[in-house]
Design a protein around this motif. Sequence first.
Motif, PDB file in Angstrom:
ATOM      1  N   ARG A 413       0.818  -1.208   0.000  1.00 38.39           N
ATOM      2  CA  ARG A 413       0.000   0.000   0.000  1.00 38.39           C
ATOM      3  C   ARG A 413       0.859   1.269   0.000  1.00 38.39           C
ATOM      4  NH1 ARG A 413      -5.264  -0.384   0.711  1.00 38.39           N
ATOM      5  NH2 ARG A 413      -5.018  -2.453   1.643  1.00 38.39           N
ATOM      6  N   ARG A 417       1.062   4.072  -2.992  1.00 36.37           N
ATOM      7  CA  ARG A 417       0.795   5.506  -2.827  1.00 36.37           C
ATOM      8  C   ARG A 417       1.927   6.351  -3.418  1.00 36.37           C
ATOM      9  NH1 ARG A 417      -1.627   4.098   2.273  1.00 36.37           N
ATOM     10  NH2 ARG A 417       0.339   4.424   3.389  1.00 36.37           N
ATOM     11  N   THR A 421       1.429   8.912  -6.619  1.00 39.50           N
ATOM     12  CA  THR A 421       1.801  10.325  -6.481  1.00 39.50           C
ATOM     13  C   THR A 421       2.682  10.774  -7.638  1.00 39.50           C
ATOM     14  OG1 THR A 421       1.625  10.299  -4.069  1.00 39.50           O
ATOM     15  CG2 THR A 421       3.056  11.983  -5.049  1.00 39.50           C
TER      16      THR A 421
END
Length: 764
Positions: A413, A417, A421
């Motif tokens: 996870r 992320r 981004t």
Amino acid sequence: MGRGRELTEVKRLLSTARVITLTGPGGIGKSRLALRAAHRLGRHFPDGVWWVELAELDSPELVPYALARSLRVQERRDAHGIDDALLSHLRDRRLLLVLDNCEHLLDACRRLVTSVVSGCERVRILCTSRERLGVAGESVVALSALDVPANGEQWSVDRLADVEALRLLVDRAVAVAPGFALTDGNCLAVGEICRRLDGLPLAIELAAVRLASMTAEDLRERLDDRLRLLAAAEGTAPGRSQTLRATVDWSHELLSEEERILWRRLSVFAGGFGLDAAEDVCAGAGLERERIVDLVGSLVAKSILTMAHGGRRGRYRLLETLRLYGVQRLVEAGEEIELARRHAAWCAELISGGALPWWGAPEQGEMFDVLDVEWANLEAALDFCAGSATDAEAGLRMAADLWLYWLTRALYRIGGRHLETFLELAPAASATRAMALWALGFLSQSMGDFATSLARFEDARRVSEQTGGDRELGYALVGLGLAHLRLGNAELAGDLAAQSRQRMLLVDDQVGLALCLYFHATAAVTAGRVADAQRLAKDGLEASDRAGDRWVRGILTGLLGTVECLLGDARAAKETLKEAVRIQDLTGHRWGMLTSLEGLAWVAASGGQLERASLLLGASAALREELGSSLLPYAQAHHDACEAAVRAELDEARYRDCWEQGYALSRRQMVAAALEDASTGDGPGPPAVAARDGDELSARELEVARLVASGRSNPAIAADLFVSVATVKTHVSHILSKLGLESRVQLAKWVAAHDAGVQTRADQ
């Protein structure tokens, strides 16, 4: 030195309070007292004491990951991933968590502590922070300064020797100046130094270093000057914080200009650093590269830096108070952006700087340990790049090249992320973007999000075709093959893997070739072409050997062992799968480990070792739950058949007993169970080890023994304890000798038996 009263209070409170926070200003000794309490009280917690260092973290979202990293808990794929995984792991355990340096992440720590307290009634939490957390049921132990002589009172040498602050100063002074002693001639000056420093341990230790190069009277006079300057700013901060700032300011001004420059530039490192990193990041603009080695040595000698030997090379760090001071000086000098960019460039060079990224280079196996050590630095570098438009492309490449680390460490996870981004910040089509999309697809399938995985792999193929990258297209194709394997389309998966193979041969990417052969072989065994799968797996192992790869070799070896089992060669399958376990243990690849444990369970069941098969099925189930991952469809079918066959032949109560024993094994015990030879029979657990009483071990030796049992390597233990690898080796040798053991596997079994014994005695 001292703190007996506070230690007694912590022990008393732990019998009634769920959360205890040690508070006080920076440098007061909160962390040292917490560490001492953990050593002293650890025997009351049969599931151990777990230290979580938060000082290196800047982002609140990383707090639960820091706890998970300490506990070796892996992220799950459900909605609240890491939080649910932590609560599930802690719920039935009786242990002590120590959260060190909470003050800069109070909200995140408050949420985490509240969650654990509400859901895990046998867990106790000890925090250190400059202010209380403010959670329900919290007890606070406020640390005061060490005892100091009263102002103006005449003290004899004998009476001063019993004062806590003076004992500390004299002890540290003797360490740097062996000829130093407390005498009638210097006792008044020494007492005045401790009194003026308010008995703060860090301030006293910094002052003590100067006694190697000046008299106590000279030191007292200089310190007096600094405290008068501080008095002019009285009221701008709490008194003891002012004193600590004055002490650090004074230490700073005693340094040469080069030492000051290096101090502030070293503050850019979020974790520790090595000499090469210091040279690469800090040299230039007033600081010659050739001078850095000597300057680092000087800062170590002056207690600005601390040093430990992490592996073959020394590792250094700034105490957190000193690092934050350095950051302020860096900002004042206008260098913070430039140094952050250099730091990010150093991190990028570490993982992406060669002709091949780290995961495709022969040093891949060793780099897992390096990245473990540099984790905080990498996170800081990614955060910097995410906040700088001009550095977004560099951040995208770093994130793409960290895919294997995030995958192996089950940081699905958090890796996802970062990738999302940077994909948003750097939208232009490029080879780097194609690999980042591929990496995101790989992490998504690990979390069970197969639709997103397929979409990202399709995006990677589209970008690769736009940019003309054969290598990137090869990875996109193998990713699509993986996605279709997960979705049950074995024939299409095999075709895509075959196309990927041609691309990998074209660009001579041996790691990529080994990976696509793994998935091609998996597609073949899924389709029932077991002989083809065996041939493809062997071809993949040859490619892995040419690349010097370890990670793909681990999963290929496990697949080959499984295929040998399906072909009826149980003896070969068992040895091959054991080799896979050894490789996966070295890399820390837990998903690979669970597939190898599955294969060994099938082998055991086929040979009538039903209890062993049940144990291994339980161990595999624990890993699946921990990771939140599922088996590939063909493996799930064989798992179901194996489980049904074992339960049909074995009494249900015995099956559940063996399965639950396997489910409860630690990582070290899983490996020991998997590698068990024929002499141990097919009992459900690792054989008992005839060892001497653990009371022979010191507190530090028992700590090292538990770290060994958890699967930590010597370099990793050295980094955890901030000691040299040589010291760890000496500890391990002494431990084995004291206990009459011969191997780390035997030691892991001894620790399990010892801690179980502690639990039994505690319950009686």
